[in-house]
Design an enzyme around this catalytic site. Structure first.
Site, PDB file in Angstrom:
ATOM      1  N   LYS A 253      -6.683 -20.819  12.708  1.00  0.00           N
ATOM      2  CA  LYS A 253      -5.942 -20.364  13.704  1.00  0.00           C
ATOM      3  C   LYS A 253      -4.639 -19.759  13.018  1.00  0.00           C
ATOM      4  O   LYS A 253      -4.033 -18.554  13.504  1.00  0.00           O
ATOM      5  CB  LYS A 253      -5.310 -21.366  14.754  1.00  0.00           C
ATOM      6  CG  LYS A 253      -6.596 -21.540  15.789  1.00  0.00           C
ATOM      7  CD  LYS A 253      -6.097 -22.332  17.018  1.00  0.00           C
ATOM      8  CE  LYS A 253      -7.302 -22.514  17.931  1.00  0.00           C
ATOM      9  NZ  LYS A 253      -6.757 -23.167  19.204  1.00  0.00           N
TER      10      LYS A 253
ATOM     11  N   ASP B 289      -4.729 -19.418  24.538  1.00  0.00           N
ATOM     12  CA  ASP B 289      -4.598 -20.802  24.686  1.00  0.00           C
ATOM     13  C   ASP B 289      -3.186 -21.213  25.644  1.00  0.00           C
ATOM     14  O   ASP B 289      -3.196 -21.858  26.519  1.00  0.00           O
ATOM     15  CB  ASP B 289      -4.182 -21.769  23.406  1.00  0.00           C
ATOM     16  CG  ASP B 289      -5.825 -21.711  22.385  1.00  0.00           C
ATOM     17  OD1 ASP B 289      -6.521 -21.721  23.149  1.00  0.00           O
ATOM     18  OD2 ASP B 289      -5.581 -22.002  21.406  1.00  0.00           O
TER      19      ASP B 289
END
Ligand code: ATR
Length: 288
Positions: free
Chosen positions: A74, A110
């Site tokens: 990420k 997210d």
């Protein structure tokens, strides 16, 4: 989308991570593509860290429309992309990539996914005191969007220095004092006394049959909103205790599905079928 539906015109969305074996994203997105009659397929790609540059070049070379990025890539994917959305840049974490003619742009759905899970229940956080337990990547994302919405934050973590680091990041970006405490009963009790919303971002309680909770049940009250970013189990011990105390609860399933729905819109330009995606995830969790 099933393998029978894949044609010469079908566009590919990938998931790049390691491991990717237990992901629910292919089922969630392929069900959504099928329901909307979109000519896309979602495929997992297990990618070792050393192969990440080649994998992203592969996204460009193979004209893959986009991908999700998950652990452990990420943050390390960021220098390999051509551009970043401001939220992904602020968080230093990307979970979604869109390929526009070979230009890869990174996003973070997210964080906004968490916010949507509150907004869908008309839970407002502006000027309200939110206690976040944990200080990892999920806590960072949650803290950032909550601060952006005007929440007053308290971060409580087993390792107090990590809580202070996130507090400092938020204070820098939003010029708003953030409280940081170690995770012990006394600090939690004091923090929760003032709180309207509690969010667990730690892994405590994760996994089927896990009966652990980061918060003693006696500290939970009916006037608290209690959120967990854990989605398996759908109702963690923390959420069960909160419900028993009369509190409003928000499961991590909604954050998971919303991040998917927001990514879906970035790739396809279409509004995602949220309820169908949620039903698909719940069915998989029941079958697991
Ligand atoms: P993520 O990216 O999903 O947030 P992470 O970065 O590994 O995952 O962060 C995990 C968080 O859960 C951390 O805040 C961790 O606390 P520490 O900073 O002290 O390591 C917290 N955590 C994990 N196991 C825990 C436990 N048994 N008790 C309390 N906190 C725990």
């Amino acid at each position: 989308m099933s393998s029978d539906d894949v044609k010469g015109t079908t566009r590919t969305i990938g998931l790049i991570g390691l491991p990717v074996d237990h992901t629910m994203s292919p089922a969630m997105h392929n069900a959504a593509f099928r329901a909307l009659g979109l000519d896309y397929v979602y495929v997992p790609f297990p990618v070792d860290p050393i192969d990440l540059p080649n994998a992203l070049d592969g996204v460009r070379a193979l004209n893959i429309r986009g991908c999700n990025i998950t652990m452990p890539h990420k943050s390390t994917c960021i220098p390999l992309l051509d551009g970043l959305d401001t939220l992904a840049e602020s968080l230093g974490a990307v979970n979604t990539v869109v390929n526009n003619g070979g230009e890869l742009r990174g996003y973070n759905t997210d964080a906004d996914g968490f916010l949507r899970s509150l907004k869908m229940r008309n839970i407002s956080v502006a000027q309200r005191r939110v206690v976040i337990i944990g200080a990892g990547g999920a806590a960072r994302a949650v803290a950032y969007v909550l601060a952006r919405e005007g929440a007053r934050l308290t971060i409580v973590n087993r390792t107090a220095t990590a809580a202070r680091e996130i507090a400092a990041m938020i204070e820098d970006d939003f010029e708003e004092k953030v409280l940081a405490y170690p995770l012990d009963d006394t600090s939690l009790q004091a923090a929760l006394l003032e709180a309207n919303v509690l969010v667990n971002t730690t892994s405590v309680g994760m996994g089927p049959g896990n009966d652990a909770s980061p918060v003693p049940a006696r500290l939970l009250r009916p006037d608290l909103t209690v959120c967990d970013v854990i989605y398996n189990p759908v109702q963690t011990r923390l959420l069960a205790d909160a419900e028993a105390a009369g509190a409003v609860t928000v499961s991590g399933v909604d954050m998971l599905v919303w991040q998917g729905a927001l990514s879906f819109r970035l790739w396809t330009g279409e509004e995602a079928p949220y309820d169908l995606m949620r039903d698909t995830v719940l069915r998989l969790l029941r079958e697991a």
